[in-house]
Design a protein around this motif. Structure first.
Motif, PDB file in Angstrom:
ATOM      1  N   LYS A   1     112.752  -8.995 131.002  1.00 16.74           N
ATOM      2  CA  LYS A   1     114.045  -8.754 131.638  1.00 16.74           C
ATOM      3  C   LYS A   1     114.690  -7.470 131.109  1.00 16.74           C
ATOM      4  CE  LYS A   1     115.737 -12.745 130.230  1.00 16.74           C
ATOM      5  NZ  LYS A   1     114.563 -13.301 129.521  1.00 16.74           N
ATOM      6  N   SER A   2     114.788  -7.387 129.797  1.00 14.45           N
ATOM      7  CA  SER A   2     115.402  -6.190 129.214  1.00 14.45           C
ATOM      8  C   SER A   2     114.587  -4.955 129.566  1.00 14.45           C
ATOM      9  CB  SER A   2     115.487  -6.335 127.693  1.00 14.45           C
ATOM     10  OG  SER A   2     116.319  -7.412 127.352  1.00 14.45           O
ATOM     11  N   THR A   3     113.283  -5.109 129.560  1.00  9.02           N
ATOM     12  CA  THR A   3     112.427  -3.972 129.902  1.00  9.02           C
ATOM     13  C   THR A   3     112.777  -3.440 131.286  1.00  9.02           C
ATOM     14  OG1 THR A   3     110.665  -4.929 128.560  1.00  9.02           O
ATOM     15  CG2 THR A   3     110.025  -3.238 130.134  1.00  9.02           C
TER      16      THR A   3
ATOM     17  N   PHE B   1     125.152  -3.311 126.534  1.00  9.77           N
ATOM     18  CA  PHE B   1     124.041  -3.686 125.677  1.00  9.77           C
ATOM     19  C   PHE B   1     124.235  -5.067 125.071  1.00  9.77           C
ATOM     20  CE2 PHE B   1     124.131   0.871 125.857  1.00  9.77           C
ATOM     21  CZ  PHE B   1     122.807   1.222 125.971  1.00  9.77           C
ATOM     22  N   GLN B   2     123.097  -5.730 124.867  1.00 10.99           N
ATOM     23  CA  GLN B   2     123.100  -7.061 124.264  1.00 10.99           C
ATOM     24  C   GLN B   2     123.767  -7.024 122.877  1.00 10.99           C
ATOM     25  OE1 GLN B   2     119.200  -8.739 124.527  1.00 10.99           O
ATOM     26  NE2 GLN B   2     119.866 -10.782 123.966  1.00 10.99           N
ATOM     27  N   ASN B   3     123.527  -5.914 122.151  1.00 15.47           N
ATOM     28  CA  ASN B   3     124.118  -5.821 120.800  1.00 15.47           C
ATOM     29  C   ASN B   3     125.228  -4.770 120.748  1.00 15.47           C
ATOM     30  OD1 ASN B   3     122.317  -3.856 121.304  1.00 15.47           O
ATOM     31  ND2 ASN B   3     121.243  -3.997 119.358  1.00 15.47           N
TER      32      ASN B   3
ATOM     33  N   CYS C   1     123.901  -5.383 132.989  1.00 17.17           N
ATOM     34  CA  CYS C   1     124.421  -6.242 131.934  1.00 17.17           C
ATOM     35  C   CYS C   1     123.281  -7.026 131.307  1.00 17.17           C
ATOM     36  CB  CYS C   1     125.456  -7.220 132.491  1.00 17.17           C
ATOM     37  SG  CYS C   1     126.726  -6.429 133.485  1.00 17.17           S
ATOM     38  N   ASP C   2     123.025  -6.801 130.015  1.00 13.44           N
ATOM     39  CA  ASP C   2     121.941  -7.495 129.327  1.00 13.44           C
ATOM     40  C   ASP C   2     122.528  -8.602 128.459  1.00 13.44           C
ATOM     41  OD1 ASP C   2     119.594  -8.286 128.264  1.00 13.44           O
ATOM     42  OD2 ASP C   2     118.965  -6.315 127.537  1.00 13.44           O
ATOM     43  N   GLU C   3     122.662  -9.784 129.010  1.00 12.63           N
ATOM     44  CA  GLU C   3     123.266 -10.927 128.315  1.00 12.63           C
ATOM     45  C   GLU C   3     124.571 -10.539 127.640  1.00 12.63           C
ATOM     46  OE1 GLU C   3     120.618 -13.352 126.069  1.00 12.63           O
ATOM     47  OE2 GLU C   3     118.883 -12.313 126.887  1.00 12.63           O
ATOM     48  N   PRO C   4     125.534 -10.024 128.396  1.00 18.99           N
ATOM     49  CA  PRO C   4     126.729  -9.457 127.768  1.00 18.99           C
ATOM     50  C   PRO C   4     127.651 -10.515 127.187  1.00 18.99           C
ATOM     51  CG  PRO C   4     126.979  -9.453 130.136  1.00 18.99           C
ATOM     52  CD  PRO C   4     125.586  -9.922 129.868  1.00 18.99           C
TER      53      PRO C   4
END
Ligand SMILES: Nc1ncnc2c1ncn2[C@@H]1O[C@H](COP(=O)(O)OP(=O)(O)OP(=O)(O)O)[C@@H](O)[C@H]1O
Ligand SMILES: Nc1ncnc2c1ncn2[C@@H]1O[C@H](COP(=O)(O)OP(=O)(O)OP(=O)(O)O)[C@@H](O)[C@H]1O
Ligand SMILES: [Mg+2]
Ligand SMILES: [Mg+2]
Lengths: 332, 262, 264, 262, 264
Positions: free
Chosen positions: C48-50, C84-86, C160-163
């Motif tokens: 997914k992130s990729t 970003f997730q982080n 949005c990556d798991e925001p």
């Protein structure tokens, strides 16, 4: 120290002698190369240490036992309370080996005003320099700039024109004088010290480690006997001594070493009693101490240098005992 | 391991006690004659010498510190001036890094002392030569620390900036520089101490003042007390500079306040 | 249907690793239309992130291509704003400076960009924290700053990556509603990755289920749940039906990947 | 900044090119007469001298490297032997740290060179004195790096171990030590290079072999070529030791493989 | 009802900070009985982790005390096994060594502890990864290693600080079921922190809702949902009722805390 008390495998005592490329060490080199030390039961190891104070410190630590070094270093060590050594002699007189050389264009002392003079601080040439300047009406603190140089760097720094004048002893002195157009403004023979006492400003002195000598005085006497036998050989065979010195111990032209060695006056073991007294070098020491302490403030106190003198060690075992150490031997 | 953090007050008291024990036992050993004062003078004597040198008619100590500090800071500033931009370039580009790394690895292990012969040949014995020795002794370290700080910048911050529309130059200006700054500064702090270790080399030849010069001449005159005064002065000066540097860090890195480790 | 803003065409991504190559994405195709919210769910490590990183232009695809408004994406694309997730906040900037960073790059005057930033900060409930540094905030607060920083930059597409992963259930719901509000108001296109099927069902217009590694499109659901999707909606039959369907699909993949051999 | 990581092959080629440009332009400047070879001999001359010294009838170079390496490694080993346990203690206890910090801060900025006067007085001119100089020049750094590595151990790992029932001693043995090991090792790597910079100081007085000795005598004889051979030999030796050290790290830290930065 | 294994009596915790003192917990009291699973939910930063750390003996309470089987907890307590939010695996140990670490400390023979460890690793679905280092695993996999490491140590009490936060919904469900299975089989007592009310309702015997900072017990629910609590149960009226109640309670607190002034 215990380590050096051990005898080597051949039953020889190991002695570490330290010194530089100065001609005053020729007797040690001869003693080693001609087997004189071995004959007396000593395995002498020669270590190069360029500076007098470093040599004295090596002896104080117990790692070295014997050295010839400059009087100034010895006196300042005494002044700071170093009691780890004996002063046992003054093996040579050789003035005329150090001097003040100025770069081309400076031919008189008064031209030095505002100029930069380089030499190793804390050595005999510092005294030579200060005396010469004073004699010519210059105040070392104000009229000229003095910079500290390593012994080995003096010729190169002078040649490169980084200082206007420099002082050093042989073998560096020849290199200074050899720079085209350079002028030798003054030698140690031009100083008051020479005029009064006939010595260089910082004569060579012989030093033995105190602990080592006290541990076995007989051994120390034997060692000095060997040393002075080598010195007598040098006195009588200057040509051959030159061959011993060249290459292995001094990197210099053979002819130059020869002519320089000829200017040396060597004092043998008997002559030491004539030199090491108030009529001899002690008077010169008093004079030097006055300068170091009163004029230069280089040392905190004037040490009672006689406490360090031990002429007992000069007696040879077969000469039997004498009652007084300070009594000079009969002249001749 | 022990859970309780110590307060500033406690740390100071314990540190002072530690110092006291160290200095006290040294003093005692000399006073009791176990150590020959010629070999190692008592702390009280060293202190007395220090005061003498600081206040006496000559008052040489302040002058020495000033001279040495000038040499160290000039050489250090040169190192930083050349090393930081070059280090940033090395940190930002794999190519520059790969190209310069071998040369840097060759220069880095060479102590300041080893540059004396060459520096004298090239620059003589004037102040430039002293700056050069300090520079050569510290330059490669600045480079390595800056490169490292730059490489360590979190890639995601760079990506985030680009994603927000930053150009390459804006990224360097707004992200690479501030992100690398804390590590560059702490690198520079280490290098400043390294630069101070070079001053003894720099003042070995052709000097007539400075703490290094003082140590060398004291040695020639067999004045162990003064050797120790010189050494102690270097330590204290570095300590003070360190405090100054921390204060600069505090000013420059407001977002890191309170985030420091003990 | 409106034109496709993002067109992913047969995208594959292969990573070289120490133990050989790793195929993260395989022939992945997806069109996202203007104003659409597409949520992607799938097992951990399915790519997914990729995929999101490829759309943002952070990494190039090994094969295939991604078009943004018809033009292939080459390099980092500021029109696709990534959350970003982080977080990826700039630690040396205050909250205000972080949020005003995008406008600042564009040369917006200090006064105007600070005004705007204040409004975005208020929207995520962080008034009073304008001058705090990110290190002084809790994880959930940082995540909200990251959200407002991207929104302040007004990108066309939101990635949005798991925001909302670090937020508690309530704060999370508030944020979801805010996001939907903004998206609908300004017609933003959104690609949204989440681990939570509930979240996907609440937010999405369409929902993409990915297969386990290498990531492929396993199924696409049109999410016709009525808006606004508040808590009650989660109890409707349609919601439950959709949830179960998606759940079962993902479950298959997770179980497959959990018993799969070490390197695929 | 540039996204692509470079492979080993590329890095080597670019590095070699960088070195080639550096050495090539140096050689050209000397050959074209811009630089006087007396001031800086051409690289080819240095290489020729190096080969001569390595292979000639005297073959001094190998002996010099051996002597210097013995001194460096002995001094360094002593530093590590004393510094690592003490550093661990300082890292683990706020009290020990607070007590020793002031003393360490005083000793740390003192360069190896400044220990020559005292070390000669105390230890003379034998090998011990050389070991002592290397030791004094590197010991405080070992201490600082080890302390730092220990302090940096993630507190949560210690808590986790205690939570799993580990005693204080077990925690030190199973957690503190392995957790601090990577940073201790990379600290030791830096200190090893520092120890090498001390050898020139150590061999300034009372040595008759070693790379430092070679540089000093070469200087006395104005033999710039040999000075540079000595410097280059130090660099190369440190480079080789560095590779060795990395290999040791690789063996000791299996869990960190592949986790290294370029 | 069985005896209380854990008794928290009027526990308060105050942290000194740069800006003054911060009251994290205030007169917090809670009894946990043998074999009971108690879940704690509450807004981010309300003091949940702080309470768990006090029970584990990592930090002392400022006032009040916590009793474990009637004796006050003083210092780190190995009988309360903690599953950390950020795993806290030993990076220099392989998965196997990590899981076998507790038994190793107790002097269990290599052979036996490795056998046991293998079984726990299999249980969390990580066969084949025994010799991998934690750095080589994904976040979800690391979290499962952390779980099996604590279980292998067989503590009486399990303290779980959001242990499943990094897992996708499916893996998470599998882990929840495994945990319940183990807990019921071996009568372990569990204190479980989560952000997910669903998770809390699935796992708990009782559910504690905490107030916003400073953390206090706002409400305690007896969770009488029938077991096993599989997906369908989530659609029952009782589940929905409970969820809504808890939701509203927490919501109140979150909204309260989001609009609260910067420093309480
Ligand atoms: N830079 C990389 N090098 C090698 N492998 C990578 C890299 N980035 C990702 N991968 C691998 O590609 C696969 C997909 O990773 P990705 O991060 O896209 O997963 P994801 O679906 O986002 O998972 P999660 O839900 O855990 O965030 C994983 O197996 C991962 O290990
Ligand atoms: N060591 C500490 N020093 C100062 N303040 C602390 C410390 N630990 C926690 N706090 C504060 O105490 C409060 C409670 O923190 P805690 O970690 O217990 O929250 P939490 O409920 O676990 O939150 P989350 O859901 O985000 O994990 C927070 O406001 C936090 O800032
Ligand atoms: Mg991901
Ligand atoms: Mg928490």
């Amino acid at each position: 120290s215990s380590q050096t008390d051990e005898q080597t495998q051949g039953g020889l005592f190991r002695v570490v002698a330290v010194g530089s490329q100065w001609y005053g060490h020729v007797p040690v080199w001869v003693g080693i190369e001609r087997g004189i030390f071995i004959k007396y039961g000593f395995q002498v190891e020669w270590r190069f240490i360029g500076k007098s104070m470093d040599r004295l410190n090596a002896i104080s630590s117990g790692e070295a036992q014997f050295a010839s070094l400059g009087e100034i270093a010895m006196l300042s060590a005494m002044a700071h309370g170093n009691r780890r050594f004996y002063w046992v002699g003054n093996q040579d007189i050789a003035p005329g080996f150090e001097g003040l050389v100025a770069r081309p264009g400076i031919e008189r002392f008064d031209q030095l005003r505002g100029k930069c003079i380089g030499f190793p601080f804390g050595s005999s040439v510092e005294l030579t320099c200060r005396m010469l300047l004073k004699q010519h009406g210059l105040n070392p603190g104000q009229d000229v700039r003095l910079v500290n140089l390593e012994v080995g760097d003096v010729p190169a720094v002078f040649r490169a024109g980084n200082v206007d004048a420099a002082l050093i002893w042989e073998p560096g002195f020849s290199q200074l004088a050899a720079v085209p157009g350079a002028t030798v403004l003054g030698m140690d023979t031009d100083t008051e010290v020479y005029q009064r006492f006939g010595t260089m400003t910082g004569p060579d002195v012989l030093i033995l480690g105190k602990d080592w000598a006290d541990a076995d005085p007989l051994r120390a006497q034997n060692f000095l006997k060997a040393y002075f036998e080598a010195l007598e050989w040098v006195k009588h065979h200057p040509e051959k001594a030159t061959d011993v010195a060249r290459g292995r111990y001094i990197q210099q032209d053979r002819a130059l070493i020869g002519t320089n060695l000829e200017k040396f006056v060597w004092y043998g073991i008997k002559e030491q009693y004539r030199v090491m007294n108030d009529r001899g070098i002690f008077a010169q020491v008093e004079y030097i101490l006055d300068i170091l302490h009163d004029q230069m403030h280089a040392i905190p106190v004037k040490p009672k240098f006689r406490d360090w003198v031990n002429l007992d060690l000069l007696r040879t075992p077969d000469m039997g005992s004498r009652d007084s150490t300070s009594r000079p031997p009969p002249d001749g | 391991m022990d859970n309780r953090e110590l307060g500033l007050w406690q740390t100071t008291v314990i540190g002072a006690l530690g110092l006291l024990v160290f200095v006290g036992s040294w003093e005692a050993l000399v006073r009791l004659g176990v150590i020959d004062p010629y070999f190692l003078p008592a702390p009280s004597d060293i202190l007395r010498r220090m005061l003498q040198m600081a206040t006496g008619p000559e008052a040489v100590l302040a002058h020495d510190i000033k001279m040495s500090a000038t040499r160290v800071l000039t050489g250090f500033a040169l190192s930083a001036l050349v090393g930081v931009p070059l280090g940033l370039a090395m940190g930002m580009s794999h190519w520059v890094r790969a190209a310069l790394n071998p040369v840097v690895s060759i220069i880095r292990p060479l102590p300041a002392l080893s540059w004396i012969p060459l520096s004298m040949l090239w620059l003589g014995i004037d102040e430039q030569q002293k700056y050069a020795i300090v520079f050569m002794g510290s330059f490669a370290s600045v480079l390595v620390y800056t490169t490292d700080a730059t490489v360590r910048v979190d890639e995601i911050l760079i990506i985030a900036a680009r994603n927000l529309g930053a150009s390459r130059l804006q990224t360097i200006r707004h992200v690479m520089l501030p992100a690398a700054l804390p590590n560059i500064l702490s690198g520079l702090k280490v290098v400043l101490a390294i630069a101070w270790t070079c001053v003894i080399s720099a003042e070995m030849v052709g000097a007539n003042s400075g703490l290094g010069f003082r140590i060398w001449t004291a040695k020639e005159w067999s004045d162990t007390g003064q050797v120790l005064v010189g050494m102690l002065s270097i330590s204290l000066t570095v300590l003070i500079l360190d405090i100054l540097f921390r204060w600069i860090e505090h000013i420059l890195l407001p977002w890191q306040r309170g985030a420091t480790r003990s | 249907m409106t034109e496709a803003v993002i067109q992913a065409q047969d995208v594959s991504k292969i990573f070289p690793t120490r133990k050989g190559i790793l195929s993260a994405l395989e022939i992945f195709s997806l069109d996202v239309h203007k104003g659409e919210v597409v949520c992607i769910v799938g097992a951990s490590g399915c790519g997914k992130s990729t995929f999101l990183n490829i759309v943002a232009g952070f990494i190039p695809p090994t094969r295939g291509r991604v078009l943004l408004e018809g033009k292939e994406i080459q390099g980092v694309e500021p029109r696709c704003g990534m959350i970003f997730q982080n977080y990826a906040l700039f630690p040396w900037m205050t909250v205000l400076e972080n949020v005003a960073f995008g406008p600042r790059l564009k040369g917006v005057s200090t006064k105007r960009r600070h005004e705007q930033a204040h409004r975005w900060i208020a929207m995520v409930g962080l008034e009073g924290f304008e001058n705090a540094y990110p290190g002084e905030l809790s994880g959930g607060m940082q995540q909200r700053v990251a959200l407002s920083r991207v929104l302040a930059n007004e990108p066309d597409v939101l990635l949005c990556d798991e925001p909302f992963a670090a937020l508690d259930a309530m704060t999370r719901q508030i944020m979801q509603q805010e996001l939907l509000h903004i998206v609908h108001k300004s017609q933003k296109t959104v690609l949204f990755i989440t681990h939570s099927i509930d979240e996907a069902l609440i937010l999405s217009d369409r929902l993409v289920v990915m297969s386990a590694r290498p990531g492929r499109v396993k199924a696409i659901y049109k999410n016709d749940l009525p808006r606004p999707r508040i808590l009650d909606m989660q109890l409707t039959d349609r919601f439950i039906e959709l949830k179960r369907e998606v759940w079962e699909l993902v479950q298959e993949e997770v179980i497959g990947s959990m018993t799969a051999p070490r390197l695929g």
